[in-house]
Write an enzyme that holds these catalytic residues in place. Structure first.
Site, short mmCIF file in Angstrom:
data_model
loop_
_atom_site.label_atom_id
_atom_site.label_comp_id
_atom_site.label_asym_id
_atom_site.label_seq_id
_atom_site.Cartn_x
_atom_site.Cartn_y
_atom_site.Cartn_z
N CYS A 113 0.84 -1.20 0.00
CA CYS A 113 0.00 0.00 0.00
C CYS A 113 0.87 1.26 0.00
CB CYS A 113 -0.99 -0.03 1.15
SG CYS A 113 -2.35 1.15 0.95
N HIS A 218 -3.53 -5.14 0.45
CA HIS A 218 -3.02 -5.52 1.77
C HIS A 218 -3.00 -7.04 1.94
CE1 HIS A 218 -2.57 -1.68 3.98
NE2 HIS A 218 -3.46 -1.25 3.10
N GLU A 220 -1.26 -8.79 3.96
CA GLU A 220 -1.12 -9.18 5.37
C GLU A 220 -2.48 -9.27 6.06
OE1 GLU A 220 -1.98 -4.97 5.86
OE2 GLU A 220 -0.88 -6.11 4.36
#
Length: 265
Positions: A113, A218, A220
């Site tokens: 990001c 994202h 994660e």
């Protein structure tokens, strides 16, 4: 075999953001959890880190640039924008220096990001400062939601076959969670686009040399439930591990996956 040690710069939180603390340095737990699940050890770096960037990175096997507030517009030749938020010049400075040093040293890098935006700016690229400004009259059916404060904004991803990113994901189509209001404009020197959203927005870039990959979504946040995104984190950790082993053995082993432009290719 020792797990690779990944450096992750942190956010700076001002006074009052955490109880009665005078300030804090922090990182969302999801980054640490996803890296640990992929087999890495994690070290957090606060802004204002003293020392030459080469020295700061010396103990580490990889660098992850996390999400967060906007990069200071002057860093890429733009004026302030009404929609910008979370600007932290000290964090910008640390991450820009580390990004340049990591690429020069051949240290594996994953930008997420804000992290991909930072990589782009570090190599002379520019940003779209607020995506809704670009095409406010786009037909509703053609719009892709890149940010929604009320719920997770998921959208499809198309990845270039044969790219490092495609090899890391294990496929050329995926779903990613987005939470950003900015995008990449002019692509930084040495990078090329390798992933796109359905509306054509560039969602991923990489360099032909070494292993430097940036994604606008994202991974994660969904890695625990999505094997595809877990593979991306795992690929980064794996190449960091192999790079670290080669360093300690003092041998010139390849750091790529063997695809076009990699050290093994």
């Amino acid at each position: 075999m020792t797990a690779p040690l990944i450096a992750v710069p942190t956010y700076h939180l001002g006074p009052g953001r955490v109880g009665n603390w005078e300030g804090a340095y922090a990182l969302p737990e999801s980054y640490v959890a996803a890296l640990r699940a992929a087999g890495a050890r994690v070290a957090l770096l606060p802004p204002g880190q003293p020392g030459h960037p080469d020295e700061v990175l010396a103990p580490f096997d990889g660098l992850l640039l996390a999400g967060g507030g906007d990069i200071e517009p002057a860093r890429y030749g733009a004026a302030d924008h009404p929609a910008q938020y979370g600007v932290d010049p000290e964090r910008d400075q640390l991450e820009l220096e580390l990004a340049g040093a990591a690429v020069r040293l051949g240290l594996p890098v994953l930008g997420i990001c804000r992290g991909v935006q930072l990589l782009n700016v570090a190599f002379g690229g520019t940003l779209v400062q607020h995506l809704p400004d670009e095409d406010p009259e786009r037909a509703a059916e053609d719009q892709v939601e890149h940010r929604n404060e009320a719920k997770q904004a998921m959208h499809g991803l198309r990845v270039e076959p044969g790219s490092r990113l495609a090899e890391a994901l294990g496929q050329v189509e995926a779903e990613g969670l987005s939470h950003h209001h900015q995008g990449l404009d002019r692509i930084g020197e040495g990078f090329r686009p390798v992933a796109w959203a359905p509306d054509g927005l560039v969602e991923g870039i990489e360099r032909d040399q070494g292993w430097t990959v940036g994604v606008l979504w994202h991974p994660e946040s969904t890695a625990a439930a999505d094997p595809v995104q877990h593979r991306l984190l795992g690929a980064f950790v794996d190449v960091a591990s192999r790079r670290g082993q080669a360093f300690w053995r003092r041998t010139a082993e390849p750091v790529g996956f063997g695809g076009p432009g990699s050290a093994a290719g």
